[in-house]
Design an enzyme around this catalytic site. Sequence first.
Site, PDB file in Angstrom:
ATOM      1  N   VAL A  11       0.829  -1.202   0.000  1.00 29.75           N
ATOM      2  CA  VAL A  11       0.000   0.000   0.000  1.00 29.75           C
ATOM      3  C   VAL A  11       0.865   1.255   0.000  1.00 29.75           C
ATOM      4  O   VAL A  11       0.578   2.229  -0.700  1.00 29.75           O
ATOM      5  CB  VAL A  11      -0.949   0.001   1.222  1.00 29.75           C
ATOM      6  CG1 VAL A  11      -1.758   1.301   1.284  1.00 29.75           C
ATOM      7  CG2 VAL A  11      -1.887  -1.198   1.163  1.00 29.75           C
ATOM      8  N   ASP A  30      10.659   4.027   6.106  1.00 35.57           N
ATOM      9  CA  ASP A  30      10.621   2.592   6.411  1.00 35.57           C
ATOM     10  C   ASP A  30      11.840   2.226   7.237  1.00 35.57           C
ATOM     11  O   ASP A  30      12.904   2.871   7.124  1.00 35.57           O
ATOM     12  CB  ASP A  30      10.605   1.764   5.120  1.00 35.57           C
ATOM     13  CG  ASP A  30       9.993   0.386   5.327  1.00 35.57           C
ATOM     14  OD1 ASP A  30       8.848   0.170   4.899  1.00 35.57           O
ATOM     15  OD2 ASP A  30      10.659  -0.477   5.955  1.00 35.57           O
ATOM     16  N   LYS A  35      14.499  -1.143   1.282  1.00 36.00           N
ATOM     17  CA  LYS A  35      13.350  -0.508   0.626  1.00 36.00           C
ATOM     18  C   LYS A  35      13.601   0.981   0.403  1.00 36.00           C
ATOM     19  O   LYS A  35      13.245   1.534  -0.652  1.00 36.00           O
ATOM     20  CB  LYS A  35      12.089  -0.708   1.454  1.00 36.00           C
ATOM     21  CG  LYS A  35      11.579  -2.138   1.487  1.00 36.00           C
ATOM     22  CD  LYS A  35      10.296  -2.244   2.307  1.00 36.00           C
ATOM     23  CE  LYS A  35       9.789  -3.675   2.335  1.00 36.00           C
ATOM     24  NZ  LYS A  35       8.544  -3.800   3.142  1.00 36.00           N
ATOM     25  N   PHE A 261     -34.335  -7.643  11.779  1.00 34.84           N
ATOM     26  CA  PHE A 261     -34.711  -8.907  12.403  1.00 34.84           C
ATOM     27  C   PHE A 261     -34.529 -10.052  11.410  1.00 34.84           C
ATOM     28  O   PHE A 261     -34.112  -9.856  10.263  1.00 34.84           O
ATOM     29  CB  PHE A 261     -36.151  -8.826  12.921  1.00 34.84           C
ATOM     30  CG  PHE A 261     -36.501  -9.912  13.888  1.00 34.84           C
ATOM     31  CD1 PHE A 261     -35.603 -10.290  14.882  1.00 34.84           C
ATOM     32  CD2 PHE A 261     -37.719 -10.560  13.832  1.00 34.84           C
ATOM     33  CE1 PHE A 261     -35.915 -11.297  15.784  1.00 34.84           C
ATOM     34  CE2 PHE A 261     -38.046 -11.565  14.728  1.00 34.84           C
ATOM     35  CZ  PHE A 261     -37.133 -11.936  15.705  1.00 34.84           C
ATOM     36  N   CYS A 267     -41.172 -18.048   1.195  1.00 33.06           N
ATOM     37  CA  CYS A 267     -40.204 -18.291   0.113  1.00 33.06           C
ATOM     38  C   CYS A 267     -38.786 -18.554   0.602  1.00 33.06           C
ATOM     39  O   CYS A 267     -38.200 -19.593   0.287  1.00 33.06           O
ATOM     40  CB  CYS A 267     -40.206 -17.112  -0.855  1.00 33.06           C
ATOM     41  SG  CYS A 267     -41.762 -16.895  -1.747  1.00 33.06           S
ATOM     42  N   LYS A 270     -38.164 -21.861   2.677  1.00 34.73           N
ATOM     43  CA  LYS A 270     -38.447 -23.044   1.843  1.00 34.73           C
ATOM     44  C   LYS A 270     -37.376 -23.250   0.770  1.00 34.73           C
ATOM     45  O   LYS A 270     -36.865 -24.364   0.586  1.00 34.73           O
ATOM     46  CB  LYS A 270     -39.823 -22.877   1.185  1.00 34.73           C
ATOM     47  CG  LYS A 270     -40.157 -23.952   0.138  1.00 34.73           C
ATOM     48  CD  LYS A 270     -41.525 -23.721  -0.470  1.00 34.73           C
ATOM     49  CE  LYS A 270     -41.571 -22.443  -1.300  1.00 34.73           C
ATOM     50  NZ  LYS A 270     -40.792 -22.572  -2.558  1.00 34.73           N
ATOM     51  N   LYS A 323     -43.841  -9.533   7.162  1.00 30.84           N
ATOM     52  CA  LYS A 323     -43.429  -8.163   6.866  1.00 30.84           C
ATOM     53  C   LYS A 323     -44.682  -7.301   6.738  1.00 30.84           C
ATOM     54  O   LYS A 323     -45.789  -7.807   6.537  1.00 30.84           O
ATOM     55  CB  LYS A 323     -42.576  -8.081   5.599  1.00 30.84           C
ATOM     56  CG  LYS A 323     -43.284  -8.436   4.305  1.00 30.84           C
ATOM     57  CD  LYS A 323     -42.314  -8.270   3.135  1.00 30.84           C
ATOM     58  CE  LYS A 323     -42.969  -8.601   1.798  1.00 30.84           C
ATOM     59  NZ  LYS A 323     -42.031  -8.430   0.668  1.00 30.84           N
TER      60      LYS A 323
END
Length: 435
Positions: A11, A30, A35, A261, A267, A270, A323
Amino acid sequence: MKISIFGLGYVGCVSVGCLAKNGHEIIGVDVSEFKVDLINRGLPTIQEKDIDNIIREGYEKGSISATTCAEEAVHNTDLSIICVGTPPTANGHLNLSYIYKTAEQIGKALREKESFHTVVIRSTVMPGTNKKYGEIIEEFSGKKRGVGFSVVSNPEFLREGSAVHDYYHPAVTVIGGDHTGAMEKVASLYRCLDAPIEITDVKVAEIIKYINNSFHALKIAFSNEVGNICKALHIDPFKVMDLFCKDTRLNISPAYLKPGFAYGGSCLPKDLKGLVTLGHDNYLDTPVLAMIHSSNEQHQKKAFELVHSKGKKNICMVGLSFKEGTDDLRYSPYVELAETLIGKGYRVTIYDEYVCLSKLVGANKAYVNERLPHLSEHISNNLESAIADNEVVVISHRNFDAKTYRHLLKEKTAIIDLARIHDLEELPNYEGICW
């Protein structure tokens, strides 16, 4: 702007190059002399598309240099960006020792600096790191946060292999802080990019990358389990998922990505069970799909525990169908909650403007008769009296008229919100299911 960047890894190196390309003067910092030497020779510290040319160009223009001396970098810049690594520990936490070491270094350097300094945490950190980082700088600098310096959270969303492209084409830039001037200074770094800048709370900025990446991991695991099931059935999973992604109204969208919730209805339970069973029938283990139902059940248990914690027995539930806007009670999590409360000896009064017992038919009627055979004893047609006569009010649906009943709710022992009614959040007796 004169900017110092602490950490010359992935980064950090990309940030050095891209910010220099955008016209800023950059000093990389660094502990690795290797580096630092690479940057000071116009070479990148990583292998990444386009970064070698960007670093070389910035170096040749004289806008990129590097040092191992933190004090030198801080004294010669207005803003420091922290890009040091935060590797995982054996127990799953992050090793923040490197990032806190830079806080000590910057704090010591600020003792001798008169001008205001802005520190930007770009590294991936846990919520609370920004606060502690500021406390360390205060300790070592003798200066007060917000007066001599500020700490801003600005998470990165760079992917290896496309980091330069991602830097210049973010979906959103996130900035969290407590100092307007410092946040504006950070925002100015990104105004040249064609992407929205979102100013938010510090802890929101700190946690968002974890949420993003966890969801990405979930999507990959979900897609792989779908692929396994499709393969067993000789279906092309790529055609399936291509079609899945074409629905940007529900599938690939903000729909359902709102804390609340448990799910219910005829639907989702199932079809989820059907897909898991399909995998099982083909001798496939689908742990991600299989655990969705378990997670949903845990969330339902949390609602009961929340009611139980109030220590009161008289409960008003506003909303029973799965709902608002429907009378469908099949697999409603609110029916489950009512059933549990009644079974535990609570006195439950239920109001739902859409549920009329005389009009329930078929599977809907059969389901509620099985779960709540004495529902008529609990149903009220008067919401005002239902609220007034009970101690704890559980709100299930978003269409609740908070302004009309606010005066009654103030007097209750507790308001438990499963839907998030913003107009009630300021009440002292208010509590949300997961907010």
